[in-house]
Write an enzyme that holds these catalytic residues in place. Structure first.
Site, PDB file in Angstrom:
ATOM      1  N   ASP A 156       0.845  -1.196   0.000  1.00 44.98           N
ATOM      2  CA  ASP A 156       0.000   0.000   0.000  1.00 44.98           C
ATOM      3  C   ASP A 156       0.878   1.243   0.000  1.00 44.98           C
ATOM      4  O   ASP A 156       1.764   1.392   0.840  1.00 44.98           O
ATOM      5  CB  ASP A 156      -0.919  -0.020   1.229  1.00 44.98           C
ATOM      6  CG  ASP A 156      -2.027   1.013   1.125  1.00 44.98           C
ATOM      7  OD1 ASP A 156      -3.160   0.626   0.760  1.00 44.98           O
ATOM      8  OD2 ASP A 156      -1.764   2.199   1.398  1.00 44.98           O
TER       9      ASP A 156
ATOM     10  N   ASP B   2      -2.895   9.511 -10.551  1.00 45.00           N
ATOM     11  CA  ASP B   2      -2.845   8.457 -11.572  1.00 45.00           C
ATOM     12  C   ASP B   2      -1.418   8.231 -12.066  1.00 45.00           C
ATOM     13  O   ASP B   2      -0.988   7.089 -12.272  1.00 45.00           O
ATOM     14  CB  ASP B   2      -3.748   8.815 -12.760  1.00 45.00           C
ATOM     15  CG  ASP B   2      -5.227   8.633 -12.425  1.00 45.00           C
ATOM     16  OD1 ASP B   2      -5.524   8.141 -11.322  1.00 45.00           O
ATOM     17  OD2 ASP B   2      -6.067   8.980 -13.271  1.00 45.00           O
TER      18      ASP B   2
ATOM     19  N   GLU C  42      -4.876   2.304  -4.047  1.00 44.87           N
ATOM     20  CA  GLU C  42      -3.408   2.390  -4.011  1.00 44.87           C
ATOM     21  C   GLU C  42      -2.831   1.107  -3.427  1.00 44.87           C
ATOM     22  O   GLU C  42      -1.762   1.099  -2.839  1.00 44.87           O
ATOM     23  CB  GLU C  42      -2.953   3.627  -3.226  1.00 44.87           C
ATOM     24  CG  GLU C  42      -3.155   3.582  -1.722  1.00 44.87           C
ATOM     25  CD  GLU C  42      -4.539   4.003  -1.252  1.00 44.87           C
ATOM     26  OE1 GLU C  42      -5.512   3.878  -2.015  1.00 44.87           O
ATOM     27  OE2 GLU C  42      -4.650   4.437  -0.087  1.00 44.87           O
TER      28      GLU C  42
END
Ligand code: C2E
Ligand code: C2E
Length: 178
Positions: free
Chosen positions: A46, A63, A89
């Site tokens: 993460d 992005d 994410e």
């Protein structure tokens, strides 16, 4: 039709496999690990403070960062390893035939690959980012042979939470209860 099939297994932003495909492949990896009595490793990765990136620099920047994370992960594992984006994410890596020592080496390599080089964001100064990793080993030579895939994922998720609460930018290992 071909594009439809592709979309069923590929995350369009990063080009990585999606969650659905990862879960189906994990079942295969677990089943092969069981029959060969070999361990496999599962990582949940993460990106730290990603919400802040979106909030501060906007979604196109977010992005761009996610695409670059995907590229760095892919560049640092083997072609035969399973890599997927399973959430905003959040990424998953499964390493067949990999024990704790080797998986930990790889996880540390991936953390370094995030931290070492700042991320380019169009229109802004390069940004320092890190990632946290939860690592679980499913060791089929041991007594938890029949641990369901969902339970291995759950352990990796728990380890990830510990990595976050331990200060982020680190690998935390889940040890299976026998
Ligand atoms: P190492 O980097 O310390 O990796 C030790 C062992 O961890 C490897 O033993 C392999 O079993 C496992 N391993 C490491 N990285 C990965 C990975 O990305 N995916 C998977 N599935 N397993 C991984 P092995 O294969 O005997 O390699 C021994 C050493 O040879 C490695 O030690 C490394 O120094 C070098 N090496 C092997 N392949 C590569 C490669 O593609 N690139 C680089 N830079 N070095 C490699
Ligand atoms: P690959 O096997 O798909 O590995 C892709 C990248 O994952 C490697 O890029 C490296 O960054 C990382 N990686 C994979 N395995 C290991 C490992 O055991 N240790 C470490 N430290 N990193 C690992 P890299 O190094 O640029 O290698 C590109 C490709 O070259 C590899 O693709 C593989 O096909 C080949 N290669 C490189 N070194 C070795 C090696 O020692 N033995 C073998 N059999 N192939 C190698």
């Amino acid at each position: 039709v071909r594009d439809g099939l592709r979309m069923a297994v590929i995350d369009p932003l990063t080009g990585l496999h999606n969650r659905r495909y990862a879960i189906s492949q994990l079942a295969e990896i677990a089943s092969r690990a069981r029959s060969s009595k070999r361990p496999f490793a599962l990582m949940v990765i993460d990106l730290d403070r990603f919400k802040q990136v979106n909030d501060t620099f906007g979604h196109p920047a977010g992005d761009a960062v996610l695409t670059e994370v995907a590229r760095r992960l892919a560049a640092n594992i083997r072609g035969g390893d399973l890599l997927a984006r399973i959430g905003g994410e959040e990424f998953l890596i499964a390493l067949p035939n990999t024990d704790l020592a080797n998986a930990n080496t790889i996880a540390q390599r991936l953390c370094r690959a995030m931290q070492e080089v700042p991320f380019d964001i169009p229109g802004f100064a390069p940004l320092d980012l890190t990632a946290s990793i939860g690592l679980a080993i499913c060791d089929n030579g041991q007594t938890w042979t029949e641990e369901p895939v969902a339970a291995v994922i759950e352990r990796a998720d728990q380890a990830l939470l510990m990595a976050k609460s331990g200060g982020r930018n680190q690998v935390t290992i889940s040890h299976a209860a026998a």
